[in-house]
Design a protein around this motif. Structure first.
Motif, PDB file in Angstrom:
ATOM      1  N   ASP A  27      57.784 -15.804 -16.935  1.00  0.00           N
ATOM      2  CA  ASP A  27      57.549 -16.413 -15.619  1.00  0.00           C
ATOM      3  C   ASP A  27      58.732 -16.191 -14.682  1.00  0.00           C
ATOM      4  O   ASP A  27      58.558 -15.865 -13.512  1.00  0.00           O
ATOM      5  N   LEU A  28      59.936 -16.388 -15.209  1.00  0.00           N
ATOM      6  CA  LEU A  28      61.151 -16.208 -14.399  1.00  0.00           C
ATOM      7  C   LEU A  28      61.168 -14.815 -13.759  1.00  0.00           C
ATOM      8  O   LEU A  28      61.405 -14.664 -12.560  1.00  0.00           O
ATOM      9  N   VAL A  29      60.888 -13.806 -14.577  1.00  0.00           N
ATOM     10  CA  VAL A  29      60.946 -12.420 -14.100  1.00  0.00           C
ATOM     11  C   VAL A  29      59.750 -12.073 -13.218  1.00  0.00           C
ATOM     12  O   VAL A  29      59.919 -11.559 -12.112  1.00  0.00           O
ATOM     13  N   ASN A  30      58.548 -12.373 -13.695  1.00  0.00           N
ATOM     14  CA  ASN A  30      57.356 -11.923 -12.963  1.00  0.00           C
ATOM     15  C   ASN A  30      57.034 -12.744 -11.712  1.00  0.00           C
ATOM     16  O   ASN A  30      56.516 -12.216 -10.740  1.00  0.00           O
ATOM     17  N   VAL A  32      62.076 -13.152 -10.078  1.00  0.00           N
ATOM     18  CA  VAL A  32      63.078 -12.072  -9.961  1.00  0.00           C
ATOM     19  C   VAL A  32      62.442 -10.814  -9.375  1.00  0.00           C
ATOM     20  O   VAL A  32      62.944 -10.252  -8.404  1.00  0.00           O
ATOM     21  N   SER A  33      61.321 -10.393  -9.946  1.00  0.00           N
ATOM     22  CA  SER A  33      60.670  -9.169  -9.486  1.00  0.00           C
ATOM     23  C   SER A  33      60.189  -9.251  -8.029  1.00  0.00           C
ATOM     24  O   SER A  33      60.506  -8.366  -7.224  1.00  0.00           O
ATOM     25  N   PRO A  34      59.454 -10.294  -7.643  1.00  0.00           N
ATOM     26  CA  PRO A  34      59.038 -10.381  -6.234  1.00  0.00           C
ATOM     27  C   PRO A  34      60.206 -10.418  -5.249  1.00  0.00           C
ATOM     28  O   PRO A  34      60.132  -9.817  -4.182  1.00  0.00           O
ATOM     29  N   GLU A  48      62.558 -21.223  -9.907  1.00  0.00           N
ATOM     30  CA  GLU A  48      62.422 -20.337  -8.737  1.00  0.00           C
ATOM     31  C   GLU A  48      63.778 -20.003  -8.114  1.00  0.00           C
ATOM     32  O   GLU A  48      64.067 -18.837  -7.836  1.00  0.00           O
ATOM     33  N   GLN A  49      64.617 -21.021  -7.920  1.00  0.00           N
ATOM     34  CA  GLN A  49      65.941 -20.781  -7.326  1.00  0.00           C
ATOM     35  C   GLN A  49      66.782 -19.872  -8.216  1.00  0.00           C
ATOM     36  O   GLN A  49      67.526 -19.027  -7.731  1.00  0.00           O
ATOM     37  N   LEU A  50      66.660 -20.056  -9.529  1.00  0.00           N
ATOM     38  CA  LEU A  50      67.410 -19.218 -10.470  1.00  0.00           C
ATOM     39  C   LEU A  50      66.945 -17.764 -10.375  1.00  0.00           C
ATOM     40  O   LEU A  50      67.757 -16.848 -10.330  1.00  0.00           O
ATOM     41  N   GLY A  51      65.633 -17.579 -10.319  1.00  0.00           N
ATOM     42  CA  GLY A  51      65.089 -16.228 -10.194  1.00  0.00           C
ATOM     43  C   GLY A  51      65.553 -15.549  -8.924  1.00  0.00           C
ATOM     44  O   GLY A  51      65.924 -14.377  -8.919  1.00  0.00           O
TER      45      GLY A  51
END
Ligand SMILES: [Zn+2]
Length: 190
Positions: free
Chosen positions: A40-43, A46-48, A174-177
């Motif tokens: 979830d963190l990445v997809n 981070v990615s968006p 979300e903020q971390l990503g």
């Protein structure tokens, strides 16, 4: 050629003793799975956010064993790219806590990227700072560092086994990503 980021979500698949591919959740703690958290963190984030900042990147999940991952990454990357492998730590008791980032011992670029990613985590999560660590032989993810061409770091964003760490990580996902994406973008563009 534009530099790109390879985002590796740790675990997800592995090969069992019978040679069959099975789901590998990674560490499990407090009702959460390491793989799912980082997926979830990445997809979702981070990615968006990297896309928004026009940073080329690819998301990769090992198709078999962790030991095969370096070859899979080498096929889609060059030495000018960066690899960020996302994990969560775990110990058998609740006390272990905090964030740490590993890099290849002789890589000054890896050390710089590790510092940036650690800072990107700490400014959001305020978790305990376990520091950046050279990935010595036998340590977690050693093959990933030894066998890949690109600059690589492995992030343990916190302890899934620690109820406060995982509560924080969930609350600020979300903020971390976004913070990780910003750090990767700055490193690649800098
Ligand atoms: Zn892991």
């Amino acid at each position: 050629m534009k530099r790109k980021a390879i985002l590796n979500i740790g675990h997800g698949n592995t090969i069992n003793k019978k040679g069959v591919r099975v789901y590998d959740p990674g560490a499990i703690g407090n009702g959460f799975e390491e793989y799912k958290y980082n997926y979830d963190l990445v997809n979702k984030y981070v990615s968006p956010y990297l896309k928004e900042m026009e940073v080329d990147h690819e998301v990769i999940i090992q198709s078999e064993r962790f030991s095969k991952l370096p070859d899979e990454i080498n096929r889609i990357s060059t030495k000018d790219d960066v690899i960020v492998s996302f994990h969560l730590n775990s110990v058998d008791y609740n006390e272990g806590n905090g964030v740490e980032v590993f890099y290849y011992p002789t890589s000054s670029k890896g050390k710089e990227l590790a510092r940036k990613m650690l800072e990107a985590n700490l400014c959001i999560t305020k978790l305990k700072n376990r520091g950046i660590k050279p990935n010595v032989s036998g340590a977690r993810g050693h093959a990933l560092f030894q066998k890949t061409k690109a600059t690589a770091v492995l992030i343990e964003s916190g302890f899934i086994s620690n109820d406060r760490d995982i509560a924080t990580l969930n609350a600020v996902q979300e903020q971390l990503g976004r913070s990780y994406a910003k750090a990767i973008a700055e490193y690649i563009k800098g």
